[in-house]
Design an enzyme around this catalytic site. Structure first.
Site, PDB file in Angstrom:
ATOM      1  CB  THR A  29      -9.276   3.040  -3.178  1.00 51.48           C
ATOM      2  OG1 THR A  29      -9.205   1.660  -3.503  1.00 51.48           O
ATOM      3  CG2 THR A  29     -10.709   3.511  -3.314  1.00 51.48           C
TER       4      THR A  29
ATOM      5  CE1 TYR B 184     -13.234   0.752  -5.323  1.00 53.75           C
ATOM      6  CE2 TYR B 184     -11.039   1.287  -6.130  1.00 53.75           C
ATOM      7  CZ  TYR B 184     -11.859   0.792  -5.143  1.00 53.75           C
ATOM      8  OH  TYR B 184     -11.323   0.320  -3.978  1.00 53.75           O
TER       9      TYR B 184
ATOM     10  CB  SER C 141      -1.692  -0.856  -1.513  1.00 49.55           C
ATOM     11  OG  SER C 141      -2.762  -1.507  -0.895  1.00 49.55           O
TER      12      SER C 141
ATOM     13  CB  THR D  84      -7.087   0.656   2.384  1.00 54.29           C
ATOM     14  OG1 THR D  84      -7.903  -0.022   1.429  1.00 54.29           O
ATOM     15  CG2 THR D  84      -7.434   2.126   2.419  1.00 54.29           C
ATOM     16  CG  ASP D  85      -6.396  -4.019  -0.532  1.00 56.40           C
ATOM     17  OD1 ASP D  85      -7.326  -3.610   0.192  1.00 56.40           O
ATOM     18  OD2 ASP D  85      -6.580  -4.451  -1.680  1.00 56.40           O
TER      19      ASP D  85
ATOM     20  CE  LYS E  76      -9.463  -2.702   3.259  1.00 60.20           C
ATOM     21  NZ  LYS E  76      -9.195  -2.538   1.812  1.00 60.20           N
TER      22      LYS E  76
ATOM     23  CD  GLU F 285      -2.359 -23.309  21.789  1.00 58.60           C
ATOM     24  OE1 GLU F 285      -2.237 -24.447  21.306  1.00 58.60           O
ATOM     25  OE2 GLU F 285      -3.441 -22.855  22.207  1.00 58.60           O
TER      26      GLU F 285
HETATM   27  N1  LIG Z   1      -9.237   0.804  -0.701  1.00 61.34           N
HETATM   28  C1  LIG Z   1      -8.110   0.500  -1.369  1.00 61.34           C
HETATM   29  O1  LIG Z   1      -7.235   1.329  -1.449  1.00 61.34           O
HETATM   30  C2  LIG Z   1      -7.989  -0.886  -1.963  1.00 61.34           C
HETATM   31  C3  LIG Z   1      -7.062  -1.057  -3.127  1.00 61.34           C
HETATM   32  N2  LIG Z   1      -7.126  -2.417  -3.594  1.00 61.34           N
HETATM   33  C4  LIG Z   1      -5.604  -0.779  -2.762  1.00 61.34           C
HETATM   34  O2  LIG Z   1      -5.139  -1.210  -1.747  1.00 61.34           O
HETATM   35  O3  LIG Z   1      -4.912  -0.137  -3.518  1.00 61.34           O
END
Ligand SMILES: NC(=O)C[C@H](N)C(=O)O
Length: 337
Positions: free
Chosen positions: A20, A34, A67, A100-101, A173, A294
């Site tokens: 992103t 986007y 990602s 970020t994923d 995340k 457990e």
């Molecule tokens: N905020 C992000 O970067 C999400 C995006 N789907 C990625 O991981 O590339």
């Protein structure tokens, strides 16, 4: 005079992978709708002219993807390029722009396999650069500031998001949409404000220069998959993943990494067939899994993932299994990293 200042500034290389932070939306109101991975690294750098005040920056486009689509081969390619740059005398720090994923997975992978004390900082954004209140510019500025700072050396791979400096091992995340997306159960290591770092903690686990793993000795990663624990679960997914070649299964368990009575026999059987069984927890933050709580791990010859969430446990299992197939060794590695 200008040449003199340039000489004093740190040399930071930005490796761009997409996400992103390189995304673009149709209008400024599109903060969540986007396309990721649209802008090239030169445009990213040109978008933050203030970078030139804090470092000598140059960019390389390693890949251009969202990602969630990063593969093991992509991880290896990126890590090998990072290692080459870290060996180079004229590189002081490395920044990786990333979606970020799966940013937490890449950051942890690099933390395990890069034999350098030079700063490596992974950074992304929650909003594309075209959106109102886009967060990528400041996150990138902060990443370059941290990567060019001598104080960042030897602290493991770092993540700078939302003004915080996080350990690449611990951070995850935890929230989507919002810019305060990245959290660690054990808290951030520091803050970065107006290009200056403020440090408060150090990581306790082995990383980078103290790691027994080295990307230069790794050419492929074994298949490790994750199956999820939930009410009414069956053993279908576990068996199918093993049948399709998984060498280890991460059990993304409920609570303390507990395992349904409907799944236990299949996991005992798979272990006897040679598949490593690693119990972790899918609770949202800080899923600490204790050995023989457990489930009788000693008797079953299973491994526990310590505090690693399932996706980080997958990364460590893959790296560890490039060196050992012994479950006791694997458990030692899970305690130490
Ligand atoms: N905020 C992000 O970067 C999400 C995006 N789907 C990625 O991981 O590339």
């Amino acid at each position: 005079k200008e040449a003199e200042t340039r000489q004093k500034l740190a040399n930071v290389v930005i490796l761009a992978t997409g996400g992103t932070i390189a995304g673009a939306g149709a209008s400024a109101a599109n903060s969540a709708t986007y396309q990721a991975a649209k802008l090239g690294v030169d445009k990213l750098i040109a978008g933050v002219p203030e970078l030139a005040d804090i470092a000598n920056v140059r960019g390389e486009q390693v890949m251009q993807i969202a990602s969630e689509s990063i593969s093991n081969d992509d991880l290896l390619k990126l890590a090998k390029r990072v290692a080459e740059l870290a060996d180079s005398k004229d590189v002081d720090g490395i920044v990786i722009t990333h979606g970020t994923d799966t940013l937490e997975e890449t950051a942890y992978f690099l933390n395990l396999v890069e034999k350098t004390d030079k700063p490596i900082v992974v950074v992304g954004s929650m909003r594309p650069g075209t959106a109102m209140s886009a967060d990528g510019m400041l996150n990138l500025y902060n990443a370059v500031a941290v990567a060019g700072d001598q104080q960042s050396r030897g602290k493991g791979v770092l993540v700078t998001m939302n003004d915080e400096i996080q350990s690449g091992r611990d951070v995850s995340k935890a929230v989507n949409i919002k810019t305060e997306a990245f959290k660690s159960a054990w808290g951030p290591m520091g803050m970065v404000v107006e290009g200056k770092s403020y440090w408060f903690r150090l990581p306790a686990k082995r990383h980078t220069v103290n790691s027994e793993f080295d990307i230069k000795q790794i050419s492929s990663l074994p298949q490790v998959d994750i199956a999820y624990g939930y009410g009414n679960v069956t053993d279908t997914a576990y068996k199918a993943l093993a049948q399709h070649g998984a060498k280890a299964l991460i059990h993304a368990g409920t609570g303390n990494g507990s395992v349904s009575s409907r799944v236990v026999p299949a996991l005992q059987e798979l272990r006897k067939e040679g598949v490593q069984i690693i119990r972790s927890s899918h609770v949202n933050q800080g899923g600490l899994v204790l050995r023989n709580a457990e489930q009788p791990d000693d008797k079953n010859d299973w491994v526990v993932a310590h505090d690693l969430n399932p996706q980080k446990a997958r990364i460590l299992a893959m790296v560890a299994m490039t060196k050992t197939q012994d479950s006791k060794e694997l458990q030692r590695i899970f305690w130490e990293y």
